[in-house]
Structures are given as structure tokens and as C-alpha cells.
Enzyme design. Structure first.
Site, PDB file in Angstrom:
ATOM      1  N   ASN A 175     121.300 -40.393 112.753  1.00  0.00           N
ATOM      2  CA  ASN A 175     121.685 -39.153 112.794  1.00  0.00           C
ATOM      3  C   ASN A 175     123.180 -39.622 113.354  1.00  0.00           C
ATOM      4  O   ASN A 175     123.170 -40.043 114.637  1.00  0.00           O
ATOM      5  CB  ASN A 175     120.973 -38.324 113.938  1.00  0.00           C
ATOM      6  CG  ASN A 175     121.676 -37.093 113.834  1.00  0.00           C
ATOM      7  OD1 ASN A 175     122.804 -36.915 114.053  1.00  0.00           O
ATOM      8  ND2 ASN A 175     120.973 -35.927 114.110  1.00  0.00           N
ATOM      9  N   GLU A 211     122.703 -35.144 109.714  1.00  0.00           N
ATOM     10  CA  GLU A 211     123.685 -34.492 110.360  1.00  0.00           C
ATOM     11  C   GLU A 211     125.088 -34.982 110.018  1.00  0.00           C
ATOM     12  O   GLU A 211     125.866 -35.259 110.792  1.00  0.00           O
ATOM     13  CB  GLU A 211     123.629 -34.413 111.912  1.00  0.00           C
ATOM     14  CG  GLU A 211     122.676 -33.235 112.674  1.00  0.00           C
ATOM     15  CD  GLU A 211     123.195 -32.886 114.009  1.00  0.00           C
ATOM     16  OE1 GLU A 211     122.796 -33.656 114.714  1.00  0.00           O
ATOM     17  OE2 GLU A 211     123.981 -31.881 113.938  1.00  0.00           O
ATOM     18  N   TYR A 222     115.983 -34.134 107.900  1.00  0.00           N
ATOM     19  CA  TYR A 222     116.268 -33.813 109.246  1.00  0.00           C
ATOM     20  C   TYR A 222     115.609 -32.506 109.609  1.00  0.00           C
ATOM     21  O   TYR A 222     115.963 -31.298 109.237  1.00  0.00           O
ATOM     22  CB  TYR A 222     117.804 -33.577 109.136  1.00  0.00           C
ATOM     23  CG  TYR A 222     118.482 -32.705 110.295  1.00  0.00           C
ATOM     24  CD1 TYR A 222     118.386 -33.521 111.447  1.00  0.00           C
ATOM     25  CD2 TYR A 222     119.511 -31.850 110.181  1.00  0.00           C
ATOM     26  CE1 TYR A 222     119.057 -32.766 112.593  1.00  0.00           C
ATOM     27  CE2 TYR A 222     120.045 -31.169 111.413  1.00  0.00           C
ATOM     28  CZ  TYR A 222     119.788 -31.680 112.577  1.00  0.00           C
ATOM     29  OH  TYR A 222     120.398 -31.408 113.669  1.00  0.00           O
ATOM     30  N   ASP A 264     115.404 -37.794 111.738  1.00  0.00           N
ATOM     31  CA  ASP A 264     115.586 -37.233 112.921  1.00  0.00           C
ATOM     32  C   ASP A 264     114.440 -36.149 112.592  1.00  0.00           C
ATOM     33  O   ASP A 264     114.718 -35.201 112.166  1.00  0.00           O
ATOM     34  CB  ASP A 264     117.005 -36.644 113.281  1.00  0.00           C
ATOM     35  CG  ASP A 264     117.094 -36.000 114.608  1.00  0.00           C
ATOM     36  OD1 ASP A 264     115.974 -36.109 115.184  1.00  0.00           O
ATOM     37  OD2 ASP A 264     118.073 -35.370 114.874  1.00  0.00           O
ATOM     38  N   ASN A 285     113.089 -34.812 115.513  1.00  0.00           N
ATOM     39  CA  ASN A 285     113.331 -33.944 116.604  1.00  0.00           C
ATOM     40  C   ASN A 285     112.124 -33.653 117.407  1.00  0.00           C
ATOM     41  O   ASN A 285     112.274 -32.374 118.029  1.00  0.00           O
ATOM     42  CB  ASN A 285     114.188 -32.726 116.108  1.00  0.00           C
ATOM     43  CG  ASN A 285     115.608 -32.826 116.382  1.00  0.00           C
ATOM     44  OD1 ASN A 285     116.054 -33.113 117.341  1.00  0.00           O
ATOM     45  ND2 ASN A 285     116.291 -32.244 115.214  1.00  0.00           N
ATOM     46  N   ASP A 337     125.098 -39.213 119.432  1.00  0.00           N
ATOM     47  CA  ASP A 337     124.225 -39.310 120.440  1.00  0.00           C
ATOM     48  C   ASP A 337     122.766 -39.853 120.326  1.00  0.00           C
ATOM     49  O   ASP A 337     121.942 -40.093 121.187  1.00  0.00           O
ATOM     50  CB  ASP A 337     123.992 -37.876 121.041  1.00  0.00           C
ATOM     51  CG  ASP A 337     123.787 -36.696 120.065  1.00  0.00           C
ATOM     52  OD1 ASP A 337     123.936 -37.018 118.984  1.00  0.00           O
ATOM     53  OD2 ASP A 337     123.587 -35.690 120.690  1.00  0.00           O
ATOM     54  N   HIS A 338     122.604 -40.304 118.880  1.00  0.00           N
ATOM     55  CA  HIS A 338     121.515 -41.069 118.272  1.00  0.00           C
ATOM     56  C   HIS A 338     122.136 -42.427 117.961  1.00  0.00           C
ATOM     57  O   HIS A 338     123.259 -42.638 117.400  1.00  0.00           O
ATOM     58  CB  HIS A 338     120.976 -40.226 116.938  1.00  0.00           C
ATOM     59  CG  HIS A 338     120.459 -38.801 117.309  1.00  0.00           C
ATOM     60  ND1 HIS A 338     119.051 -38.645 117.114  1.00  0.00           N
ATOM     61  CD2 HIS A 338     121.168 -37.786 117.624  1.00  0.00           C
ATOM     62  CE1 HIS A 338     118.873 -37.406 116.993  1.00  0.00           C
ATOM     63  NE2 HIS A 338     120.093 -36.806 117.472  1.00  0.00           N
TER      64      HIS A 338
END
Length: 267
Positions: free
Chosen positions: A7, A34, A105, A150, A152, A253-254
Site C-alpha cells: 500500500n 491506494e 484493498y 491491504d 485492513n 505508512d505501510h
DNA sequence: ATGGTTGTGGTACAA
């Protein structure tokens, strides 16, 4: 054959990181989430220059978006709409070894873990339920498949920095974990990460931007996953979640998750 | 307990 999932939180903001990642980690197949760009604005040229001869992208302006780049032959098979809306959260391809690869995603789900108060949380649960139903009915667990992306959700206690602190935080609530486990059972998926690095070893793929010292405080979560069906379990030769890309300047951030696979060893 | 950051696109929203 090396397969990576990342991501990148905007492919245009992170194109330099993608180039560095490809040079240092050399994935044959690179799956992104993303990407945050409509298809006509996707920087496909940069990927061609990196040696990826084939690709498929599904994006939209500003939000979401998935992409697959490959230096080995792929056949595009799909990209399904989930929960009745096109929001560029899934694409699938056939890769060498007659393996169907799905790049997902999953919706993040907002801040409040209650579908009555937060429509985004309901959407996330419904998305996961639809994934379970689809893999149980439209696909066969005995076929060669990979699912990554991802998702989540951080399912295990050792997938988060503090199980207790995150029990009511979206990504680690019991109802999300139940929904993810249902997806996993739908095709009897094997979690590649835990095949190589079993619980209770702590394993994270995401650290919040909001922490002033993300690596020192290490309040991470494992939101990014690679799963394989049973015929591919013995074909896996390695797995890693390298932290280096999270240390690069202006990072996502990933950080990526990487699976090495030898299709000749597939059952 | 609270607030902390980033990307996009336009000064709000999603993550």
C-alpha cells in the site's frame, strides 16, 4: 518468483520509492494498493522503465486504486465490483503456474467500530462478507490461488502492538477478526506470514504517521497479507516484511510484504 | 484521555 504487495498511499507521491524498492528487492510481480489516481494519470511509463512488461490498473480520482505490474506473463481475469459500487478495490490476474492472483484493498472502515453509527464500518464488514461468499461459491479452494493486499484487519494478538489497547480500535475488533477468519475459511487460505513466522512473534506492516517516533515506539499493526491456497503451501520458499521502505524519506505508512514462490513445486 | 500526520484537491475528508 518473487511477489510483493504494498500500500503506497499515492503512486504519484511515491514513485521514487517504488523505483528504489524494485531495484533493491526485485519483485517479479508487484501489487499496489491506494494508488489514488485515475487510470489516465497513472505513471505507467516509470514501471515500463523498471522492466515491467505487463500491467493492469484500476483506479479512481483521489481515493483507493489497485494495480499489478509484472515482468513475467500475466493474463488479466478480473476486477470485480464489491458491495455494488465501483471503487477500484480489486483486480485479478493469472500468473505463471496457472495461479490466479487477487489483489485487494479492503475498506479501512472509519473510526467508530459500530455499523449503526458509522456507515464505513458496515461497508467494511459487508465487503468482507461478500469476499467470503464469493470465494466459497465462485472459486474452489483446491485451485491454485493467491490473495494479497491491504486487508485492513490485524487478526492475531501478535499482529498488533497491544491486543488490549486495540480491542475497540477499528482493524482489530473481534467482529472484524471474525469476518476476516470467515474469508480465510472460504478457500482454506494459508497465511504466508504466519507459515514462516508463527505466532506469537510480533509482526507488523503498518505504523501510523502520527507517531513522532514510529520505530522507537513500534506501535504497529499487520494489515497487509499474502495468502495462498493449499496446492501452493509447499511451493512457498520465503517470506519477509522489510522495514527499510518505512524508513525512507516521506514514506508510505505501510511497508511491503514479500512472498517467494516456486510454481514448479505446486501440488 | 487526547491528539498526533499525510495525500489529494482545494481549505474537507479519508486513512
Amino acid at each position: 518468483m518473487r511477489i510483493a504487495s504494498w500500500n503506497i498511499n499515492s503512486v504519484r507521491a511515491r514513485i521514487g520509492h517504488v523505483e528504489r524498492f524494485v531495484k533493491e528487492f526485485a519483485p517479479d510481480i508487484l501489487c499496489l494498493q491506494e494508488t489514488k489516481v485515475a487510470d489516465d494519470g497513472f505513471p505507467t511509463r516509470a514501471f515500463a522503465d523498471l522492466g515491467y512488461s505487463a500491467h493492469v490498473v484500476a483506479g479512481q480520482k483521489s481515493y483507493n486504486g489497485v494495480a499489478i505490474f509484472s515482468r513475467v506473463p500475466i493474463e488479466v481475469t478480473g476486477g470485480r465490483d464489491w458491495c455494488g459500487r465501483y471503487d477500484a478495490r480489486h483486480i485479478s490476474v493469472i500468473i505463471p503456474g496457472d495461479i490466479e492472483l487477487h489483489n485487494f484493498y479492503v475498506p479501512a472502515g472509519g473510526d467508530i467500530p459500530d455499523r449503526a453509527e458509522n456507515e464505513k464500518f458496515g461497508h467494511k464488514l459487508d465487503f468482507l462478507t461478500e469476499m467470503s461468499e464469493w470465494f466459497a461459491t465462485a472459486r474452489r479452494a483446491g485451485d491454485r490461488m493467491i490473495m494479497l493486499g491491504d486487508l485492513n484487519v490485524a487478526p492475531h494478538e501478535s499482529d498488533v502492538w497491544s491486543h488490549k489497547a486495540l480491542l475497540k480500535v477499528v482493524s482489530h475488533t473481534p467482529i472484524e477478526v471474525e469476518h476476516l477468519e470467515a474469508v480465510q475459511q472460504a478457500a482454506r487460505w494459508c497465511d504466508a506470514a504466519r507459515h514462516f513466522r508463527p505466532v506469537p512473534e510480533k509482526l507488523y506492516s503498518w505504523w501510523s504517521y502520527r507517531s513522532p517516533d514510529w520505530e522507537g515506539s513500534d506501535k504497529g499493526r499487520r494489515l497487509d497479507h499474502i495468502w495462498v491456497t493449499e496446492p501452493l503451501v509447499g511451493a512457498m520458499t520465503g517470506f519477509d516484511i522489510p522495514k527499510e521502505p518505512r524508513r525512507w524519506e516521506k514514506p508510505s505508512d505501510h511497508t511491503p510484504v514479500i512472498l517467494d514462490l516456486d510454481p514448479d513445486r505446486a501440488a
